[in-house]
Design a protein around this motif. Structure first.
Motif, PDB file in Angstrom:
ATOM      1  N   TYR A  23       9.468  16.747  10.178  1.00 48.37           N
ATOM      2  CA  TYR A  23      10.160  16.779   8.979  1.00 48.37           C
ATOM      3  C   TYR A  23      10.690  16.063   8.782  1.00 48.37           C
ATOM      4  CZ  TYR A  23      13.985  18.641   5.682  1.00 48.37           C
ATOM      5  OH  TYR A  23      15.227  18.802   5.176  1.00 48.37           O
ATOM      6  N   LEU A  24      10.907  14.983   8.014  1.00 45.70           N
ATOM      7  CA  LEU A  24      11.925  13.623   8.207  1.00 45.70           C
ATOM      8  C   LEU A  24      12.751  13.484   7.228  1.00 45.70           C
ATOM      9  CD1 LEU A  24       8.572  11.691   7.873  1.00 45.70           C
ATOM     10  CD2 LEU A  24       9.891  11.997  10.510  1.00 45.70           C
ATOM     11  N   VAL A  25      14.088  12.938   7.856  1.00 45.43           N
ATOM     12  CA  VAL A  25      15.127  12.979   6.774  1.00 45.43           C
ATOM     13  C   VAL A  25      15.714  11.427   6.642  1.00 45.43           C
ATOM     14  CG1 VAL A  25      17.470  13.813   6.146  1.00 45.43           C
ATOM     15  CG2 VAL A  25      16.333  15.812   6.982  1.00 45.43           C
ATOM     16  N   SER A  26      16.012  11.014   5.763  1.00 47.07           N
ATOM     17  CA  SER A  26      16.155   9.871   5.443  1.00 47.07           C
ATOM     18  C   SER A  26      17.545   9.608   4.762  1.00 47.07           C
ATOM     19  CB  SER A  26      15.333   9.061   4.421  1.00 47.07           C
ATOM     20  OG  SER A  26      15.862   7.459   4.687  1.00 47.07           O
ATOM     21  N   ALA A  27      18.423   8.616   6.243  1.00 51.23           N
ATOM     22  CA  ALA A  27      19.877   8.049   5.422  1.00 51.23           C
ATOM     23  C   ALA A  27      19.910   6.689   4.790  1.00 51.23           C
ATOM     24  CB  ALA A  27      20.653   8.228   6.869  1.00 51.23           C
ATOM     25  N   ALA A  28      18.597   5.985   4.307  1.00 55.53           N
ATOM     26  CA  ALA A  28      19.002   5.080   3.570  1.00 55.53           C
ATOM     27  C   ALA A  28      17.490   5.432   2.844  1.00 55.53           C
ATOM     28  CB  ALA A  28      19.342   4.078   3.992  1.00 55.53           C
ATOM     29  N   ASN A  29      17.256   4.179   1.679  1.00 55.08           N
ATOM     30  CA  ASN A  29      15.442   3.249   1.172  1.00 55.08           C
ATOM     31  C   ASN A  29      15.393   3.137   2.289  1.00 55.08           C
ATOM     32  OD1 ASN A  29      16.777   4.740  -1.037  1.00 55.08           O
ATOM     33  ND2 ASN A  29      17.079   2.536  -1.806  1.00 55.08           N
ATOM     34  N   ALA A  30      13.933   3.599   2.608  1.00 60.00           N
ATOM     35  CA  ALA A  30      13.459   3.403   3.766  1.00 60.00           C
ATOM     36  C   ALA A  30      11.462   3.826   3.444  1.00 60.00           C
ATOM     37  CB  ALA A  30      13.342   4.186   5.626  1.00 60.00           C
ATOM     38  N   GLU A  31      10.470   2.702   4.242  1.00 58.03           N
ATOM     39  CA  GLU A  31       9.173   2.958   4.267  1.00 58.03           C
ATOM     40  C   GLU A  31       8.558   3.278   5.726  1.00 58.03           C
ATOM     41  OE1 GLU A  31       6.007  -0.148   4.043  1.00 58.03           O
ATOM     42  OE2 GLU A  31       5.938   0.366   2.368  1.00 58.03           O
ATOM     43  N   VAL A  32       8.294   5.046   5.910  1.00 64.35           N
ATOM     44  CA  VAL A  32       8.339   5.170   6.790  1.00 64.35           C
ATOM     45  C   VAL A  32       6.083   6.264   7.086  1.00 64.35           C
ATOM     46  CG1 VAL A  32       8.642   7.647   8.521  1.00 64.35           C
ATOM     47  CG2 VAL A  32       9.880   6.246   6.842  1.00 64.35           C
ATOM     48  N   CYS A  33       5.965   5.456   8.234  1.00 63.32           N
ATOM     49  CA  CYS A  33       3.723   5.845   8.378  1.00 63.32           C
ATOM     50  C   CYS A  33       3.977   6.847   9.150  1.00 63.32           C
ATOM     51  CB  CYS A  33       3.470   4.659   8.706  1.00 63.32           C
ATOM     52  SG  CYS A  33       2.324   4.808   9.280  1.00 63.32           S
ATOM     53  N   VAL A  34       3.319   7.588   9.114  1.00 66.43           N
ATOM     54  CA  VAL A  34       2.512   9.310   9.396  1.00 66.43           C
ATOM     55  C   VAL A  34       1.472   8.882  10.280  1.00 66.43           C
ATOM     56  CG1 VAL A  34       3.635  11.518  10.094  1.00 66.43           C
ATOM     57  CG2 VAL A  34       5.165  10.235   9.127  1.00 66.43           C
ATOM     58  N   VAL A  35       1.533   9.492  11.454  1.00 63.62           N
ATOM     59  CA  VAL A  35      -0.049   9.346  11.451  1.00 63.62           C
ATOM     60  C   VAL A  35      -0.673  10.600  12.582  1.00 63.62           C
ATOM     61  CG1 VAL A  35      -2.201   8.442  12.641  1.00 63.62           C
ATOM     62  CG2 VAL A  35      -0.516   6.430  11.434  1.00 63.62           C
ATOM     63  N   ASP A  36      -1.743  11.374  12.470  1.00 59.91           N
ATOM     64  CA  ASP A  36      -1.210  12.573  13.044  1.00 59.91           C
ATOM     65  C   ASP A  36      -2.617  12.890  13.842  1.00 59.91           C
ATOM     66  OD1 ASP A  36      -3.768  12.945  11.822  1.00 59.91           O
ATOM     67  OD2 ASP A  36      -3.267  14.918  11.370  1.00 59.91           O
ATOM     68  N   GLY A  37      -3.223  13.706  14.659  1.00 54.88           N
ATOM     69  CA  GLY A  37      -3.431  13.567  15.868  1.00 54.88           C
ATOM     70  C   GLY A  37      -5.622  13.254  15.526  1.00 54.88           C
ATOM     71  N   ASN A  38      -5.331  12.901  14.505  1.00 58.98           N
ATOM     72  CA  ASN A  38      -7.168  12.714  13.256  1.00 58.98           C
ATOM     73  C   ASN A  38      -6.743  11.378  12.875  1.00 58.98           C
ATOM     74  OD1 ASN A  38      -8.095  15.252  14.558  1.00 58.98           O
ATOM     75  ND2 ASN A  38      -7.515  16.536  12.295  1.00 58.98           N
ATOM     76  N   LYS A  39      -5.701  11.120  13.082  1.00 55.89           N
ATOM     77  CA  LYS A  39      -5.486   9.667  12.631  1.00 55.89           C
ATOM     78  C   LYS A  39      -5.555   9.305  11.121  1.00 55.89           C
ATOM     79  CE  LYS A  39      -8.133   7.063  16.576  1.00 55.89           C
ATOM     80  NZ  LYS A  39      -9.233   6.545  16.902  1.00 55.89           N
ATOM     81  N   GLN A  40      -5.458  10.782  10.783  1.00 59.27           N
ATOM     82  CA  GLN A  40      -4.765  10.606   9.457  1.00 59.27           C
ATOM     83  C   GLN A  40      -3.810  10.213   9.054  1.00 59.27           C
ATOM     84  OE1 GLN A  40      -6.709  11.663   6.484  1.00 59.27           O
ATOM     85  NE2 GLN A  40      -8.469  12.268   7.905  1.00 59.27           N
ATOM     86  N   ALA A  41      -3.797   9.402   8.204  1.00 60.03           N
ATOM     87  CA  ALA A  41      -2.064   8.248   8.251  1.00 60.03           C
ATOM     88  C   ALA A  41      -1.335   8.663   6.144  1.00 60.03           C
ATOM     89  CB  ALA A  41      -2.905   6.749   8.209  1.00 60.03           C
ATOM     90  N   THR A  42       0.234   8.662   6.396  1.00 59.88           N
ATOM     91  CA  THR A  42       0.658   9.081   5.512  1.00 59.88           C
ATOM     92  C   THR A  42       1.566   8.089   5.086  1.00 59.88           C
ATOM     93  OG1 THR A  42      -0.018  11.350   5.832  1.00 59.88           O
ATOM     94  CG2 THR A  42       1.753  10.906   4.175  1.00 59.88           C
ATOM     95  N   LEU A  43       1.598   7.144   4.336  1.00 60.25           N
ATOM     96  CA  LEU A  43       3.189   6.113   3.950  1.00 60.25           C
ATOM     97  C   LEU A  43       4.036   7.183   3.404  1.00 60.25           C
ATOM     98  CD1 LEU A  43       3.914   3.092   4.664  1.00 60.25           C
ATOM     99  CD2 LEU A  43       2.253   2.814   2.800  1.00 60.25           C
ATOM    100  N   LEU A  44       5.470   7.363   3.108  1.00 61.36           N
ATOM    101  CA  LEU A  44       6.281   7.673   2.550  1.00 61.36           C
ATOM    102  C   LEU A  44       7.327   6.383   2.189  1.00 61.36           C
ATOM    103  CD1 LEU A  44       7.345  10.740   4.808  1.00 61.36           C
ATOM    104  CD2 LEU A  44       5.331  10.961   2.767  1.00 61.36           C
ATOM    105  N   GLN A  45       7.218   6.961   0.843  1.00 59.92           N
ATOM    106  CA  GLN A  45       8.427   5.972   0.274  1.00 59.92           C
ATOM    107  C   GLN A  45       9.673   6.803   0.257  1.00 59.92           C
ATOM    108  OE1 GLN A  45       8.249   2.693  -0.012  1.00 59.92           O
ATOM    109  NE2 GLN A  45       6.507   2.193   0.083  1.00 59.92           N
ATOM    110  N   LEU A  46      10.594   6.924   1.354  1.00 63.56           N
ATOM    111  CA  LEU A  46      11.934   8.086   1.611  1.00 63.56           C
ATOM    112  C   LEU A  46      12.818   7.540   0.802  1.00 63.56           C
ATOM    113  CD1 LEU A  46      11.371   9.134   4.715  1.00 63.56           C
ATOM    114  CD2 LEU A  46      10.728  10.430   2.712  1.00 63.56           C
ATOM    115  N   LYS A  47      13.840   7.897  -0.211  1.00 64.57           N
ATOM    116  CA  LYS A  47      15.234   6.976  -0.442  1.00 64.57           C
ATOM    117  C   LYS A  47      16.247   7.623   0.133  1.00 64.57           C
ATOM    118  CE  LYS A  47      13.229   7.003  -5.634  1.00 64.57           C
ATOM    119  NZ  LYS A  47      13.793   7.646  -6.936  1.00 64.57           N
ATOM    120  N   ALA A  48      16.780   7.551  -0.431  1.00 65.78           N
ATOM    121  CA  ALA A  48      18.037   7.768   0.391  1.00 65.78           C
ATOM    122  C   ALA A  48      18.642   9.551   0.133  1.00 65.78           C
ATOM    123  CB  ALA A  48      19.582   6.890   0.149  1.00 65.78           C
ATOM    124  N   GLY A  49      18.965  10.118   1.337  1.00 65.47           N
ATOM    125  CA  GLY A  49      19.012  11.404   1.352  1.00 65.47           C
ATOM    126  C   GLY A  49      17.660  12.619   1.244  1.00 65.47           C
TER     127      GLY A  49
END
Length: 323
Positions: free
Chosen positions: A248-274
């Motif tokens: 679970y991710l909560v961004s305080a500003a605009n940020a691009e976050v990469c999340v990869v699980d144990g099966n090497k499944q990658a998810t690119l998130l474009q998070l805005k502030a809040g």
């Protein structure tokens, strides 16, 4: 005033203020153990202890969830539910009935309004606008109609000449041109090339209109969001309260976050502030971002703290859930 001589305002306020001393006093008065109360409310012992001590360890994802847990404990311990004040205008049954009748009259009046009449000028204007949107298809259709008319009236040879003149005068479609050479045939075989020329012109114009009108599908790229074999800090929650099936991710500003699980499944998130997002999969997890310090990471029911301000990639290792 209640029969005990206390006002109702303090009883209503405890549900909104989350007073830890009141909760602890109420539990001790009920003679209920903290472990029993936590199991009854489907909470962990650490969460109940935080509500009784007003500690800010981040065991709840938000203040709203914390208030809901506090209200649940009060109801289990037998606290009086908060009273609901009825507005003065809703206490009079006659006024409520009059308001309902007024609303029904307004609905009936709106349904009886005459439909809007569109003039003939509006219809002609709308038709011309549609023709302007499909200029190439319209030109090809006119060319085909003219060719068929001349073929019926003047014979094959006149149709070939008229078709070439109309093709030279009509706007050129934005596709590759199809060259058709027609030699002067006999009268019995000239009708087949003329029909083929007209059909080919119509097909080319229709294809060009479809190509120009079809939108281009946007391409989705993951960029550099992939699994990494490099050494990185390994983090775990202080107390594991849930299984590590999601992050679970909560961004305080605009940020691009990469999340990869144990099966090497990658998810690119474009998070805005809040903005907050949850990514599901299997552990261990890799979380990386150039603005990782501006992102709060929650894993297994608790917040994970970064070791220093220069870290841009971490690995989340699942721990055994505390029962």
């Amino acid at each position: 005033m209640t029969p005990n001589g206390h006002s109702e305002e303090p009883k209503r306020s405890v549900y909104g203020t989350c007073d830890p001393h009141y909760l602890r006093t109420l539990r001790e008065a009920a003679g209920m153990d903290m472990f029993v109360l936590a199991r009854t409310a489907c909470l962990s012992v650490a969460q109940v202890r935080q509500l009784e001590s007003d500690d800010s360890d981040g065991l709840f994802y938000s203040d709203a969830i914390k208030r809901q847990a506090y209200k649940r404990l009060l109801m289990i311990l037998g606290a009086e539910p908060p009273s609901v004040e009825i507005p003065e205008e809703l206490r009079d049954a006659a006024k409520v009935a009059d308001a309902h009748l007024t609303t029904l009259d307004q609905i009936v009046a709106m349904s009886e309004q005459p439909p809007m009449n569109h003039s003939a000028f509006d219809a002609v204007h709308a038709g011309l606008a549609k023709l302007r949107e499909h200029k190439q298809a319209t030109a090809a259709l006119l060319l085909l109609v003219a060719a068929v008319t001349l073929f019926v009236l003047h014979g094959p040879q006149s149709v070939v000449e008229a078709t070439s003149e109309l093709a030279a005068a009509s706007p050129t479609p934005k596709v590759s041109a199809v060259a058709v050479s027609v030699e002067p045939p006999s009268v019995t075989t000239a009708s087949v090339p003329v029909a083929a020329v007209a059909a080919a012109s119509a097909s080319v114009a229709a294809a060009s209109a479809l190509v120009a009108a079809s939108p281009t599908a946007p391409s989705k790229t993951m960029g550099a969001c992939t699994h990494s074999n490099e050494a990185m800090p390994q983090l775990s929650p202080f107390v594991a309260q849930k299984e590590g099936k999601y992050v679970y991710l909560v961004s305080a500003a605009n940020a691009e976050v990469c999340v990869v699980d144990g099966n090497k499944q990658a998810t690119l998130l474009q998070l805005k502030a809040g903005e907050n997002r949850s990514v599901y999969g299997v552990s261990p997890w890799q979380v990386s971002s150039t603005s990782l310090q501006k992102v709060q990471i929650f894993f297994q029911g608790g917040r994970v703290s970064l070791p220093d301000a220069t870290v841009s990639r971490v690995q989340l290792v699942e721990m055994t859930v505390a029962r």
